[in-house]
Design a protein around this motif. Structure first.
Motif, PDB file in Angstrom:
ATOM      1  N   THR A  60      28.663  44.458  47.354  1.00  0.00           N
ATOM      2  CA  THR A  60      29.432  45.628  47.778  1.00  0.00           C
ATOM      3  C   THR A  60      30.840  45.207  48.189  1.00  0.00           C
ATOM      4  O   THR A  60      31.085  44.029  48.473  1.00  0.00           O
ATOM      5  N   PRO A  61      31.779  46.165  48.251  1.00  0.00           N
ATOM      6  CA  PRO A  61      33.130  45.820  48.712  1.00  0.00           C
ATOM      7  C   PRO A  61      33.132  45.125  50.070  1.00  0.00           C
ATOM      8  O   PRO A  61      33.819  44.115  50.250  1.00  0.00           O
TER       9      PRO A  61
ATOM     10  N   TRP B  40      32.047  41.548  49.769  1.00  0.00           N
ATOM     11  CA  TRP B  40      33.072  40.687  49.154  1.00  0.00           C
ATOM     12  C   TRP B  40      34.190  40.380  50.140  1.00  0.00           C
ATOM     13  O   TRP B  40      34.722  39.259  50.157  1.00  0.00           O
TER      14      TRP B  40
ATOM     15  N   LEU C 280      35.934  38.102  40.925  1.00  0.00           N
ATOM     16  CA  LEU C 280      35.776  39.340  41.684  1.00  0.00           C
ATOM     17  C   LEU C 280      35.919  40.579  40.811  1.00  0.00           C
ATOM     18  O   LEU C 280      35.183  41.561  40.957  1.00  0.00           O
TER      19      LEU C 280
ATOM     20  N   GLN D 143      34.272  44.461  40.979  1.00  0.00           N
ATOM     21  CA  GLN D 143      34.966  45.193  42.035  1.00  0.00           C
ATOM     22  C   GLN D 143      36.265  45.822  41.536  1.00  0.00           C
ATOM     23  O   GLN D 143      36.726  45.551  40.426  1.00  0.00           O
ATOM     24  N   THR D 144      36.848  46.659  42.379  1.00  0.00           N
ATOM     25  CA  THR D 144      38.087  47.365  42.052  1.00  0.00           C
ATOM     26  C   THR D 144      39.278  46.717  42.752  1.00  0.00           C
ATOM     27  O   THR D 144      39.118  45.870  43.638  1.00  0.00           O
TER      28      THR D 144
ATOM     29  N   THR E 220      39.566  46.682  46.716  1.00  0.00           N
ATOM     30  CA  THR E 220      38.817  45.582  47.322  1.00  0.00           C
ATOM     31  C   THR E 220      39.522  44.256  47.098  1.00  0.00           C
ATOM     32  O   THR E 220      39.618  43.417  48.001  1.00  0.00           O
TER      33      THR E 220
END
Length: 405
Positions: free
Chosen positions: A17-18, A21, A61, A72-73, A76
């Motif tokens: 999850t963000p 991370w 990432l 992830q985006t 994040t």
């Protein structure tokens, strides 16, 4: 103590999850913080530090989950960069630039190139460098039939010696069209000059590079189909994307400076002999200064997070983004870049006012925060960022996409 000796501190749980991370980034930062000042003074090539980034999973990432990446985006990713930079501005910059160049295929490439690059980069945990300094227009790309070759020089190439692959940029000899390609960093003809000797960001390996007929196939020219580039508005998002990288490692460095100074004031600072206070933490001037700096930093961090969320909307709509959307976003990026620059410089300078004369001792390493921010904030003049904001406010002008806007 080297970072390799401290790596057991990394959790064995793979983040998904963000928040997880960001916590992983905090684990990396805690390892880097132990000897950050010592490593800054030594200025050694950060092989161990990059291995730490790989071992932690932060280098992948943004990679697809089906290939072992974090999936992830960018919001994040920016927080991860900021967190790492709190401990070590150089490594925060290296990670930020890596993530931008990891994303380069998406910015410029065809759908087929994007899929191929992201699979290879994620699976092999490539660490990216980039020979793409926009102020140097002296790398020429020559069409050799089935191949192209890059020849020339770039003044800066962040990541150079510690990278697995390097993003090249040059202009086609006849048309002047820009060409990007990803090559192994040990490819024949690519020579890193090892001449980075600046006052700050000392571990970024940002020295010059020469290219002597570095050859790749035409199929490796990002975004080209049949030797013709396929343009789209999203091609121009490299600048606002990396400018937000800058914003976040500036803010990370500022946060690291403030927290380090707070610890120093609590544990080492002496109250002024004529002030009448038993402890430095009780002095009104000290309290006021810390309150001022914390408030300003919180404000810019909030703006940075908001602009990052706005950016993600554009990344999610990469194949449909309009010039209007791109331009309005760049104005917001310019605004936060200006404020982050000013606040980071203020925080890293003013901390000495509340830590005292003894805090300037080399062993404390407090100067590295200011040196790091001062060095990189000269990348492009902040006045021109404010100009973008002002022109848009007054006459609705959108910034023209350039290497700096």
């Amino acid at each position: 103590m080297s970072t390799s000796e401290l790596r057991p501190a990394l959790s064995e749980i793979t983040p998904t999850t963000p928040d997880e991370w960001i916590q992983r980034a905090a684990e990396v930062a805690a390892i880097l913080a132990v000897d950050a000042a010592v490593r800054d003074r030594a200025g050694a090539t950060p092989y161990d530090e990059v291995k730490l980034l790989k071992d932690s999973g932060l280098v992948t990432l943004l990679g697809p989950t089906e290939h072992g990446g974090g999936g992830q985006t960018w919001p994040t990713a920016y927080k991860v960069i900021r967190t790492v930079a709190e401990a070590d501005g150089s490594i925060g910059q290296l990670l930020g630039y890596h993530l931008l160049w990891f994303w380069a295929a998406r910015l410029v490439g065809t759908k087929e190139q994007i899929a191929a690059v992201e699979e290879a980069a994620t699976t092999n945990k490539w660490f990216f460098g980039g020979a793409v300094n926009p102020r140097d227009a002296d790398v020429v790309v020559t069409d050799e039939g089935d191949t192209i070759s890059f020849s020339g020089r770039k003044s800066f190439s962040t990541g150079s010696k510690v990278s697995d692959v390097t993003v090249l940029e040059g202009t086609l000899l006849d048309s002047g069209t820009h060409v990007f390609a990803i090559v192994p960093s040990d490819i024949e003809g690519l020579n890193f000059l090892d001449d980075w000797d600046n006052i700050g960001q000392r571990l970024t390996e940002s020295g010059g590079v020469t290219l002597n007929q570095v050859r790749v196939g035409w199929d490796q020219a990002a975004g080209f189909v049949g030797k013709t580039f396929q343009p789209r508005v999203y091609n121009t998002l490299n600048v606002p994307t990396i400018q937000l990288v800058f914003v976040n490692f500036y803010l990370g460095i500022a946060r690291g400076a403030l927290e380090t100074a707070v610890t120093y004031t609590r544990e080492k600072s002496r109250s002024w002999l004529h002030g009448g206070y038993a402890s430095a933490v009780d002095e009104p001037a000290v309290i006021d200064a810390y309150g001022d700096l914390q408030s300003k930093l919180w404000a810019v961090e909030a703006l940075a997070d908001a602009v990052a969320l706005e950016a993600q909307v554009i990344h999610d709509n990469a194949w449909e983004v309009t010039e209007q959307q791109r331009g309005e976003h760049e104005v917001r990026v310019a605004a936060v870049k200006a404020r982050a620059t000013e606040v980071a410089l203020e925080v890293t300078s003013r901390i000495f006012e509340v830590t005292g004369a003894r805090s300037t001792a080399t062993i404390e390493g407090l100067d590295r925060f200011w040196r790091n921010v001062r060095t990189h904030t000269l990348h492009d003049p902040v006045a021109y960022k404010r100009r973008e904001v002002g022109r848009h406010l007054l006459v609705g002008e959108l910034p023209e996409p350039t290497w700096y806007s």
